[in-house]
Design a protein around this motif. Structure first.
Motif, PDB file in Angstrom:
ATOM      1  N   TYR A  22     -32.163 -96.035 -26.682  1.00  0.00           N
ATOM      2  CA  TYR A  22     -30.938 -95.337 -26.338  1.00  0.00           C
ATOM      3  C   TYR A  22     -30.097 -95.175 -27.598  1.00  0.00           C
TER       4      TYR A  22
ATOM      5  N   LYS B 240     -18.695 -91.016 -27.252  1.00  0.00           N
ATOM      6  CA  LYS B 240     -19.628 -90.452 -26.293  1.00  0.00           C
ATOM      7  C   LYS B 240     -20.323 -91.554 -25.499  1.00  0.00           C
ATOM      8  N   GLN B 241     -20.897 -91.171 -24.361  1.00  0.00           N
ATOM      9  CA  GLN B 241     -21.622 -92.124 -23.533  1.00  0.00           C
ATOM     10  C   GLN B 241     -23.007 -92.398 -24.107  1.00  0.00           C
ATOM     11  N   ARG B 242     -23.530 -93.568 -23.776  1.00  0.00           N
ATOM     12  CA  ARG B 242     -24.871 -93.921 -24.204  1.00  0.00           C
ATOM     13  C   ARG B 242     -25.887 -92.999 -23.526  1.00  0.00           C
ATOM     14  N   GLU B 243     -26.848 -92.497 -24.294  1.00  0.00           N
ATOM     15  CA  GLU B 243     -27.846 -91.590 -23.762  1.00  0.00           C
ATOM     16  C   GLU B 243     -29.253 -92.093 -24.049  1.00  0.00           C
TER      17      GLU B 243
ATOM     18  N   GLN C 198     -25.772 -94.241 -28.866  1.00  0.00           N
ATOM     19  CA  GLN C 198     -24.391 -93.990 -28.491  1.00  0.00           C
ATOM     20  C   GLN C 198     -23.598 -93.593 -29.728  1.00  0.00           C
TER      21      GLN C 198
END
Length: 116
Positions: free
Chosen positions: A37, A43-46, A39
């Motif tokens: 993942y 921003k949100q973790r993707e 981040q």
């Protein structure tokens, strides 16, 4: 119980390459899926990429053709090879392990900065 430690982050110029490693210890035989993942600030973790114990992989559209996830079960280690890096790839990259018991384990993260 699984412990994860990431390494390999750093500063790289646009178009460059970097390789990340994730070393697992503890209840390693319970691990089913390992993932990377990321981040970025604000921003949100993707989810970036996943790999199963059998070697099946999936990638986010944004990294397809540029990143490669792999794992070495003998070394209890997962890898993320990153090529053609761009500034938008700048983020903290985290390793994740999903166990057959249903537990998730996370590493502490490693910083990747892509800048000229």
């Amino acid at each position: 119980q699984v412990q994860l430690v990431e390494s390999g982050g750093g500063l790289v110029q646009p178009g460059g390459s970097l390789s990340l490693s994730c070393a697992a210890s503890g209840s390693i035989f319970s691990i089913d899926v390992m993932s990377w993942y990321r981040q970025a600030p604000g921003k949100q973790r993707e989810l970036v990429a996943t790999i199963t114990s059998g070697g099946r992989t999936n990638y986010a559209d944004s990294v397809k053709g540029r990143f490669t996830i792999s794992r070495d079960n003998a070394k209890n280690t997962a890898y993320l090879q990153m090529n053609s890096l761009q500034p938008e790839d700048t983020a903290v990259y985290y390793c994740n392990a999903f166990s057959r018991s249903g537990r998730n384990s996370w590493g502490q993260g490693t910083q990747v900065t892509v800048s000229s």
